[in-house]
Enzyme design. Structure first.
Site, mmCIF file in Angstrom:
data_model
loop_
_atom_site.group_PDB
_atom_site.id
_atom_site.type_symbol
_atom_site.label_atom_id
_atom_site.label_comp_id
_atom_site.label_asym_id
_atom_site.label_seq_id
_atom_site.Cartn_x
_atom_site.Cartn_y
_atom_site.Cartn_z
ATOM 1 N N ASP A 117 0.823 -1.224 0.000
ATOM 2 C CA ASP A 117 0.000 0.000 0.000
ATOM 3 C C ASP A 117 0.850 1.264 0.000
ATOM 4 O O ASP A 117 0.409 2.321 -0.445
ATOM 5 C CB ASP A 117 -0.858 0.032 1.276
ATOM 6 C CG ASP A 117 -2.245 -0.502 1.020
ATOM 7 O OD1 ASP A 117 -2.393 -1.286 0.080
ATOM 8 O OD2 ASP A 117 -3.163 -0.121 1.760
ATOM 9 N N ASN A 174 -14.347 3.511 4.271
ATOM 10 C CA ASN A 174 -14.286 3.606 5.727
ATOM 11 C C ASN A 174 -12.971 4.254 6.139
ATOM 12 O O ASN A 174 -12.910 5.057 7.050
ATOM 13 C CB ASN A 174 -14.452 2.221 6.334
ATOM 14 C CG ASN A 174 -15.349 2.291 7.548
ATOM 15 O OD1 ASN A 174 -15.679 3.380 8.043
ATOM 16 N ND2 ASN A 174 -15.727 1.148 8.047
ATOM 17 N N GLY A 175 -11.892 3.898 5.429
ATOM 18 C CA GLY A 175 -10.646 4.665 5.493
ATOM 19 C C GLY A 175 -10.624 5.555 4.256
ATOM 20 O O GLY A 175 -11.049 5.123 3.191
ATOM 21 N N GLY A 213 -16.091 3.300 -1.483
ATOM 22 C CA GLY A 213 -17.530 3.120 -1.274
ATOM 23 C C GLY A 213 -18.310 4.421 -1.317
ATOM 24 O O GLY A 213 -19.371 4.500 -1.932
ATOM 25 N N MET A 238 -21.850 6.258 5.772
ATOM 26 C CA MET A 238 -22.323 7.457 5.085
ATOM 27 C C MET A 238 -23.779 7.324 4.623
ATOM 28 O O MET A 238 -24.528 8.298 4.616
ATOM 29 C CB MET A 238 -21.392 7.766 3.901
ATOM 30 C CG MET A 238 -21.673 9.068 3.218
ATOM 31 S SD MET A 238 -21.583 10.505 4.317
ATOM 32 C CE MET A 238 -19.857 10.962 4.215
ATOM 33 N N HIS A 292 -9.898 8.751 -2.448
ATOM 34 C CA HIS A 292 -10.368 7.403 -2.108
ATOM 35 C C HIS A 292 -11.174 7.531 -0.818
ATOM 36 O O HIS A 292 -10.621 7.797 0.247
ATOM 37 C CB HIS A 292 -9.176 6.456 -1.911
ATOM 38 C CG HIS A 292 -9.600 5.086 -1.469
ATOM 39 N ND1 HIS A 292 -9.527 3.986 -2.293
ATOM 40 C CD2 HIS A 292 -10.120 4.641 -0.312
ATOM 41 C CE1 HIS A 292 -9.993 2.919 -1.641
ATOM 42 N NE2 HIS A 292 -10.353 3.298 -0.437
HETATM 43 P P1 AMP Z 1 -15.407 0.996 1.493
HETATM 44 O O1 AMP Z 1 -14.554 1.047 2.746
HETATM 45 O O2 AMP Z 1 -14.697 1.497 0.264
HETATM 46 O O3 AMP Z 1 -16.105 -0.326 1.293
HETATM 47 O O4 AMP Z 1 -16.593 2.065 1.729
HETATM 48 C C1 AMP Z 1 -17.475 1.964 2.808
HETATM 49 C C2 AMP Z 1 -18.280 3.237 2.886
HETATM 50 O O5 AMP Z 1 -19.001 3.436 1.652
HETATM 51 C C3 AMP Z 1 -19.328 3.247 4.008
HETATM 52 O O6 AMP Z 1 -19.212 4.457 4.750
HETATM 53 C C4 AMP Z 1 -20.643 3.235 3.245
HETATM 54 O O7 AMP Z 1 -21.619 3.921 3.926
HETATM 55 C C5 AMP Z 1 -20.272 3.964 1.978
HETATM 56 N N1 AMP Z 1 -21.280 3.757 0.939
HETATM 57 C C6 AMP Z 1 -21.568 2.640 0.245
HETATM 58 N N2 AMP Z 1 -22.634 2.852 -0.562
HETATM 59 C C7 AMP Z 1 -23.020 4.150 -0.368
HETATM 60 C C8 AMP Z 1 -24.056 4.985 -0.893
HETATM 61 N N3 AMP Z 1 -24.912 4.519 -1.791
HETATM 62 N N4 AMP Z 1 -24.145 6.252 -0.433
HETATM 63 C C9 AMP Z 1 -23.292 6.720 0.481
HETATM 64 N N5 AMP Z 1 -22.298 5.994 1.010
HETATM 65 C C10 AMP Z 1 -22.160 4.718 0.594
#
Ligand code: AMP
Length: 333
Positions: free
Chosen positions: A72, A134-135, A254, A207, A131
């Site tokens: 990373d 969550n992080g 996300g 979110m 990016h």
């Molecule tokens: P990740 O760590 O990349 O999997 O992203 C996780 C984050 O993406 C969490 O805070 C989710 O709430 C957010 N997320 C996923 N889908 C949505 C959406 N449709 N609207 C807003 N946030 C989202």
């Protein structure tokens, strides 16, 4: 392993969080590399030991397959000293490796390369990357190389995240210790696990939940989204100092891929860059798809679903091909 039963993998690519200063690219796993990953565990005590366990398990299961570690931190090893050094006494860097490293390298590398490819730039020019998961982290990429990023020595530095605070005044530690009697572990745990969107909203680190709650009048959720977007915009503006020229901005992760609301709010603070944001295209972009959300006249704005696994597979293939000096048709696990 059951799902692999009908395939014959040619190599295994591992995601490893911290490569320290010695590792600047993906490398074949050897006893020397394993030692370097062990040494970097002081900088990533939660991640590197877990990554090593995975590598040891697959080495035992597939002793004859080439295995590659993709770091990373490696993508950010191209940062200049003025971006990676803290304004701290010199010996903390030279004797204890205290510096900024950055993370999410495979994601920033993938999405900026993909956006510039879609823009017909062949991985050239200046790109900002957000990016947001969550992080979360931001990155400035010039001609395919990271020149600055928001995460630092650890993934706590930078923008607001799900449960991490991002930047705070370092003297907060002194205040909490002197006035509340907190020890360093309690402070670290609060900053990593109880802060960010969760801490600000008092509701959730997710979110989706916050946007919904904000629409229903939850003040904490509204404030959390406001701080998230404003600080994100500030971070992107700061990153832009590393770029001689700005060609475009990429949203991923996300939140970046799925939340038209967060993208719009963030771009609202970046009007001075000349972005010609298209609300119509932003709102119409189906979730999880790549697409451009500006009207075509200013710096480009892209949404690119990240593909860290694909990038790890690609870099693994490259390492294997170089070491074998051939171009086999490989199907990578
Ligand atoms: P990740 O760590 O990349 O999997 O992203 C996780 C984050 O993406 C969490 O805070 C989710 O709430 C957010 N997320 C996923 N889908 C949505 C959406 N449709 N609207 C807003 N946030 C989202």
């Amino acid at each position: 392993l059951e799902r692999l039963a009908n395939y014959s993998p040619q190599a295994i690519g591992h995601r490893v969080v911290h490569g320290g200063e010695k590792i600047t690219k993906a490398e074949a796993i050897t006893p020397v590399l394993l030692q370097a990953i062990r040494e970097a565990a002081a900088l990533a005590p939660l991640h590197n030991p877990a990554n090593l366990l995975g590598i040891e398990a697959t080495l035992a299961l597939f002793p004859d397959l080439p295995q590659v570690a993709v770091f990373d931190t490696a993508f950010h090893q191209s940062m200049p000293a003025h971006a990676y050094r803290y304004a701290l006494p010199q010996y903390l860097y030279s004797e204890h490796a205290v510096r900024r490293y950055g993370f999410h390298g495979t994601s920033h590398a993938y999405v900026t390369e993909r956006a510039s490819e879609l823009a017909g730039h062949k991985n050239e020019g200046g790109w900002l990357s957000a990016h947001l998961g969550n992080g979360s982290s931001t990155c400035a990429v010039w001609n395919g190389h990271s020149v600055d990023t928001s995460m630092g020595m650890t993934p706590l530095e930078g923008v607001v995240m799900g449960t991490r605070s991002g930047d705070v005044d370092p003297s907060l530690h002194l205040f909490l210790a002197s006035n509340l009697g907190w020890d360093i572990q309690k402070i670290d745990s609060m900053l990593n696990k109880e802060s960010g969107l969760l801490g600000l909203s008092g509701l959730s680190n997710d979110m989706r939940t916050l946007v919904e709650a904000s629409e229903n009048g939850h003040d904490g959720a509204t404030l959390a989204i406001e701080v998230f977007c404003y600080r994100l915009a500030k971070s992107l503006s700061a990153m832009s100092c590393g770029l001689p020229h700005l060609d475009g901005l990429v949203f991923t992760g996300g939140i970046g891929e799925n939340s038209a609301y967060v993208r719009e709010k963030t771009l609202g603070y970046l009007a001075h860059f000349g972005f010609q944001f298209s609300k119509e295209k932003n709102d119409a972009l189906p979730r999880g798809t790549e697409g451009r959300i500006d009207d075509g006249t200013g710096p480009q704005i892209w949404v690119i679903p990240t593909d860290e696994e694909g990038r790890i597979a690609k870099e693994t293939r490259q390492v294997v091909e170089v070491s074998q000096n051939t171009s086999p048709e490989v199907s990578l696990a």
